[in-house]
Every structure is written in C-alpha cells, then in structure tokens.
Design a protein around this motif. Structure first.
Motif, mmCIF file in Angstrom:
data_model
loop_
_atom_site.group_PDB
_atom_site.id
_atom_site.type_symbol
_atom_site.label_atom_id
_atom_site.label_comp_id
_atom_site.label_asym_id
_atom_site.label_seq_id
_atom_site.Cartn_x
_atom_site.Cartn_y
_atom_site.Cartn_z
ATOM 1 N N GLY A 53 28.680 42.677 -35.145
ATOM 2 C CA GLY A 53 29.811 43.413 -35.691
ATOM 3 C C GLY A 53 30.507 42.575 -36.746
ATOM 4 N N GLY A 54 31.178 43.226 -37.697
ATOM 5 C CA GLY A 54 31.741 42.525 -38.846
ATOM 6 C C GLY A 54 32.712 41.419 -38.493
ATOM 7 N N ARG A 55 33.708 41.705 -37.661
ATOM 8 C CA ARG A 55 34.716 40.700 -37.332
ATOM 9 C C ARG A 55 34.126 39.552 -36.523
ATOM 10 N NH1 ARG A 55 40.127 44.193 -35.587
ATOM 11 N NH2 ARG A 55 40.479 45.162 -37.653
ATOM 12 N N ALA A 56 33.301 39.900 -35.560
ATOM 13 C CA ALA A 56 32.694 38.853 -34.739
ATOM 14 C C ALA A 56 31.762 37.979 -35.575
ATOM 15 C CB ALA A 56 31.921 39.471 -33.573
ATOM 16 N N ALA A 57 31.023 38.587 -36.503
ATOM 17 C CA ALA A 57 30.126 37.830 -37.371
ATOM 18 C C ALA A 57 30.910 36.886 -38.265
ATOM 19 C CB ALA A 57 29.275 38.780 -38.206
ATOM 20 N N ALA A 58 32.048 37.369 -38.807
ATOM 21 C CA ALA A 58 32.879 36.523 -39.671
ATOM 22 C C ALA A 58 33.459 35.354 -38.881
ATOM 23 C CB ALA A 58 33.991 37.356 -40.289
ATOM 24 N N ARG A 59 33.924 35.633 -37.666
ATOM 25 C CA ARG A 59 34.490 34.575 -36.827
ATOM 26 C C ARG A 59 33.430 33.544 -36.466
ATOM 27 N NH1 ARG A 59 36.736 37.710 -33.685
ATOM 28 N NH2 ARG A 59 35.133 37.893 -32.065
ATOM 29 N N ARG A 60 32.232 34.018 -36.120
ATOM 30 C CA ARG A 60 31.150 33.087 -35.767
ATOM 31 C C ARG A 60 30.721 32.261 -36.972
ATOM 32 N NH1 ARG A 60 29.490 29.693 -32.184
ATOM 33 N NH2 ARG A 60 27.238 29.590 -31.868
ATOM 34 N N ALA A 61 30.708 32.866 -38.158
ATOM 35 C CA ALA A 61 30.352 32.121 -39.371
ATOM 36 C C ALA A 61 31.332 30.981 -39.598
ATOM 37 C CB ALA A 61 30.326 33.065 -40.569
ATOM 38 N N ASP A 62 32.624 31.252 -39.446
ATOM 39 C CA ASP A 62 33.632 30.200 -39.628
ATOM 40 C C ASP A 62 33.446 29.082 -38.612
ATOM 41 O OD1 ASP A 62 34.717 31.661 -41.687
ATOM 42 O OD2 ASP A 62 36.346 32.526 -40.472
ATOM 43 N N GLU A 63 33.151 29.440 -37.365
ATOM 44 C CA GLU A 63 32.948 28.428 -36.315
ATOM 45 C C GLU A 63 31.764 27.523 -36.657
ATOM 46 O OE1 GLU A 63 32.310 30.727 -32.841
ATOM 47 O OE2 GLU A 63 34.428 31.256 -32.551
ATOM 48 N N LEU A 64 30.680 28.127 -37.122
ATOM 49 C CA LEU A 64 29.465 27.356 -37.394
ATOM 50 C C LEU A 64 29.606 26.503 -38.651
ATOM 51 C CD1 LEU A 64 26.832 30.061 -36.427
ATOM 52 C CD2 LEU A 64 27.249 27.898 -35.246
ATOM 53 N N LEU A 65 30.300 27.010 -39.650
ATOM 54 C CA LEU A 65 30.540 26.195 -40.844
ATOM 55 C C LEU A 65 31.327 24.942 -40.482
ATOM 56 C CD1 LEU A 65 31.416 28.959 -43.467
ATOM 57 C CD2 LEU A 65 29.366 27.521 -43.460
ATOM 58 N N GLU A 66 32.288 25.101 -39.602
ATOM 59 C CA GLU A 66 33.076 23.959 -39.153
ATOM 60 C C GLU A 66 32.207 23.009 -38.332
ATOM 61 O OE1 GLU A 66 36.194 21.381 -38.506
ATOM 62 O OE2 GLU A 66 36.186 23.141 -39.824
ATOM 63 N N ARG A 67 31.441 23.559 -37.436
ATOM 64 C CA ARG A 67 30.631 22.737 -36.533
ATOM 65 C C ARG A 67 29.601 21.905 -37.280
ATOM 66 N NH1 ARG A 67 27.271 25.088 -31.359
ATOM 67 N NH2 ARG A 67 26.345 23.124 -30.670
ATOM 68 N N PHE A 68 29.013 22.463 -38.346
ATOM 69 C CA PHE A 68 27.969 21.753 -39.076
ATOM 70 C C PHE A 68 28.480 21.076 -40.344
ATOM 71 C CE2 PHE A 68 25.530 24.510 -36.331
ATOM 72 C CZ PHE A 68 24.452 23.710 -35.976
ATOM 73 N N GLY A 69 29.787 20.919 -40.441
ATOM 74 C CA GLY A 69 30.365 20.177 -41.554
ATOM 75 C C GLY A 69 30.195 20.843 -42.903
ATOM 76 N N LEU A 70 30.246 22.171 -42.934
ATOM 77 C CA LEU A 70 30.016 22.910 -44.176
ATOM 78 C C LEU A 70 31.216 23.758 -44.587
ATOM 79 C CD1 LEU A 70 26.377 24.124 -43.412
ATOM 80 C CD2 LEU A 70 27.026 22.393 -45.099
ATOM 81 N N SER A 71 32.355 23.548 -43.955
ATOM 82 C CA SER A 71 33.518 24.380 -44.253
ATOM 83 C C SER A 71 33.935 24.280 -45.718
ATOM 84 C CB SER A 71 34.696 23.988 -43.347
ATOM 85 O OG SER A 71 34.426 24.306 -42.000
ATOM 86 N N ASP A 72 33.936 23.075 -46.266
ATOM 87 C CA ASP A 72 34.393 22.884 -47.644
ATOM 88 C C ASP A 72 33.460 23.521 -48.664
ATOM 89 O OD1 ASP A 72 36.554 21.512 -46.677
ATOM 90 O OD2 ASP A 72 35.705 19.523 -47.040
ATOM 91 N N SER A 73 32.201 23.713 -48.292
ATOM 92 C CA SER A 73 31.220 24.290 -49.222
ATOM 93 C C SER A 73 30.796 25.692 -48.798
ATOM 94 C CB SER A 73 29.991 23.380 -49.319
ATOM 95 O OG SER A 73 29.450 23.117 -48.028
ATOM 96 N N GLY A 74 31.491 26.262 -47.825
ATOM 97 C CA GLY A 74 31.076 27.538 -47.267
ATOM 98 C C GLY A 74 31.079 28.690 -48.244
ATOM 99 N N ASP A 75 31.908 28.627 -49.298
ATOM 100 C CA ASP A 75 31.983 29.728 -50.258
ATOM 101 C C ASP A 75 31.188 29.454 -51.535
ATOM 102 O OD1 ASP A 75 33.649 31.401 -48.673
ATOM 103 O OD2 ASP A 75 35.329 30.068 -49.123
ATOM 104 N N ARG A 76 30.454 28.353 -51.556
ATOM 105 C CA ARG A 76 29.582 28.060 -52.699
ATOM 106 C C ARG A 76 28.219 28.707 -52.496
ATOM 107 N NH1 ARG A 76 29.366 21.824 -52.521
ATOM 108 N NH2 ARG A 76 27.330 22.338 -53.421
ATOM 109 N N PRO A 77 27.546 29.120 -53.589
ATOM 110 C CA PRO A 77 26.176 29.634 -53.447
ATOM 111 C C PRO A 77 25.268 28.571 -52.829
ATOM 112 C CG PRO A 77 27.046 30.120 -55.622
ATOM 113 C CD PRO A 77 28.027 29.192 -54.976
ATOM 114 N N VAL A 78 24.389 28.999 -51.953
ATOM 115 C CA VAL A 78 23.499 28.046 -51.284
ATOM 116 C C VAL A 78 22.596 27.335 -52.283
ATOM 117 C CG1 VAL A 78 21.598 27.867 -49.611
ATOM 118 C CG2 VAL A 78 23.575 29.297 -49.105
ATOM 119 N N GLY A 79 22.342 27.966 -53.440
ATOM 120 C CA GLY A 79 21.533 27.325 -54.467
ATOM 121 C C GLY A 79 22.115 26.029 -54.984
#
Length: 326
Positions: A111-137
């Motif tokens: 679901g949209g909200r749960a997916a967004a919340r989980r994405a934020d949790e995982l970005l934090e957990r794997f040290g990617l919060s600061d780059s989370g909105d950059r293109p993966v390229g």
C-alpha cells in the motif's frame, strides 16, 4: 530441549540441465541468525543451488526447506520469507533510491503509505537517507548494492540470499556492503552468501561450505577449514630468486615440513609446529648460509589456500563430504 529448526536445509539435492548435473547430492544446513558462506569455482553449482533454494528452479532429486517450508510444495510461503540479491543490481537507475524502494513496496502489496514509510526506514538503515532523492544512476557501486539489499528487505524476511553481492565493487564499496550485511545479521536475519572473494567469506561467514562439481566437499568455520592444510606457516621472501632451491632445502630442514616455492614472488612457505623455534632456526640457517632474506612472516593459512587445496588437489572423493569436527 528441542533442536532448533535450521533456517536452510537441503538433503541430496539434485538439479540437471539436459544430461548434465549442476547439483548432485548437495547437502546444506544453515543455522538461524548467521552468515553461511557458499564457496566454489566457476561452474561448481553455487548459483544453481541459490536458484533452487529460492524457488526459481525446481530440483530433480532430494529435498530442501527454507524458513521451515518445502521449496517444492510450499513455494509461495518460501518466497514470502526470503530476500534475494543477485549479481546484477535490480534497481532502476532513472528513479531515485526512495522511488525504487516505494515501487518495491507496492509490488509487495504494502500500500502507498506503508511502502513510503518502509522506504524511509530502509534508507535510514542502509545509510542512504541523504541520497534517497537522487537518481540511482548517480550512486556509487557500493551505494547501489546497499540499495539492492534494502530492496530485498522490504518485507524484513528472515532469510536473505546474496549471490556474489560485491562483484565489480572497489574496496570501499565492498566494505559498505559488508557493513550492511553485518547489520542484517545483528537484527536476526540469516544470510546465505555465495562469493568468489575468499576474504569476504573469511570476514563475514560464521560457517562455510565449499562446493565443487555440484556437491559440498568440505564445511566448517573459517578457522576449522584452515586447519585442513595445517597450522601456522612461515613465509620467507628472498632478495635473490636464484637462491630459491637452496633456501627451500634449508627451510625444509629447519621446519621439518615440505616447502612450497613461489618463483615469481621469490617466496618460500612451509608449515611449522613450533612458531618461535621454527622461525629462529630458519632465520639462523639462512643467515649462516649467506642467503639474502627480504622478509619473514609467521601466519595462519588463508582461505585462498584452503580453496585451492580442496578444489585442485583431488582430496575429496566423489561420494565423501568432509565435515570439520567441531
């Protein structure tokens, strides 16, 4: 006390492609909450084993369970409880890291909200919060692999399969992935790691299975496997390669063991029974015979040496698996 159920268990597993067996008599047990390394040369059957255990391939012989469910008859239950990170990144380079994780969350029906919340949790957990909105390229290789690991953790599966996750990464990228894997295990995830980097298995795995020709030929902790080719060793590097033969004879006499000779590296290596005595005798006799020594080192055998010994020496018979006594 009842025995703990294995996170991964395979018995007599076999998979063939036409008339060729990629796996035959493959046995494996992985304890919960550990990293188990699966090592072997190219074509040994590592990736085939992972594909069978993750239900991507059906096996022709034997049985296998992952997280307590049969991979042949309970595939949907297995898939719900595992994550898989393959050799190639599965993320979209145009999307941002956050968008990738949200997409994976939606594919898993969060679901949209749960997916967004989980994405934020995982970005934090794997040290990617600061780059989370950059293109993966724009990500480095290590960042992409960490994002891949994060994508595999969308549902926080109890078992993760990592199939050569650091292929092509530079040392910094590999360290980043290793750190992420340690964090997973600290949180209770079981990891089956296939790799050709022996240092990787040595650094991460509690136990290791060495696979060749489709079956496990040896297993144990890294330390236990290293004892397969002896205990401590002495390495001697000479200043003059022309003296190798003479020096090898002297070191063999000083240590009481055969000497391996590396012509290109001007290096001699031999097992030792008494570290200090062997070092003292070797250095003294080489000095007395005026053999120039550039370096002397006492060390334990490496997993590289174990790997080559087991897969090249023909030590294992077609029907015998060696388990190091614990």
């Amino acid at each position: 006390m009842a025995p703990t159920r294995k996170a991964i268990s395979a018995r007599g597993l076999g998979r063939r492609f036409k008339d060729e067996w990629a796996l035959r008599g493959f046995d494996l047990e992985v304890e919960p909450g550990t990293v188990h390394g699966l090592l072997g040369p190219n074509g040994a059957g590592k990736s085939t084993a992972v594909r069978v255990l993750t239900t991507l391939l059906r096996h022709h012989e034997g049985t296998a369970e992952v997280a307590g469910y049969d991979v042949a008859t309970q595939g949907s239950e297995v898939r719900y409880r595992i994550g898989l990170v393959g050799q190639n990144a599965a993320v979209d380079e145009i999307l941002s890291g956050r968008q990738n994780l949200r997409l994976f969350g939606c594919l898993y029906h969060l679901g949209g909200r749960a997916a967004a919340r989980r994405a934020d949790e995982l970005l934090e957990r794997f040290g990617l919060s600061d780059s989370g909105d950059r293109p993966v390229g724009t990500y480095s290789g290590g960042m992409r692999r960490r994002l891949d690991l994060a994508a595999g953790m969308i549902l926080a599966p109890p078992v993760m399969f990592l199939d050569e996750p650091t292929v092509g990464l530079d040392p910094r990228g590999r360290e980043e992935v290793w750190s992420a894997v340690r964090d997973l295990v600290d949180d209770g995830t079981t990891v089956l790691l296939t790799t050709q980097y022996l240092e990787e298995a040595d650094r991460l795995a509690r136990t290791i299975s060495v696979i060749d020709t489709g079956r496990v030929i040896a297993e144990g902790t890294p330390t236990e496997l290293k004892t397969r080719i002896g205990g401590d060793r002495i390495d001697v590097v000479l200043t003059d390669g022309t003296a190798l033969d003479r020096a090898a004879a002297l070191v063999a006499e000083a240590t009481g063991h055969p000497v391996d000779v590396d012509l290109e590296g001007r290096r001699l290596s031999a097992e030792v029974d008494d570290r200090v005595a062997a070092l003292t005798r070797s250095v003294r006799v080489l000095d007395e015979e005026a053999v120039g020594v550039a370096d002397v080192l006492l060390r334990r055998p490496t997993l590289d040496e174990v790997f080559l010994h087991l897969t090249d020496s023909g030590e294992h018979s077609p029907n015998t698996t060696t388990e190091v006594a614990r």
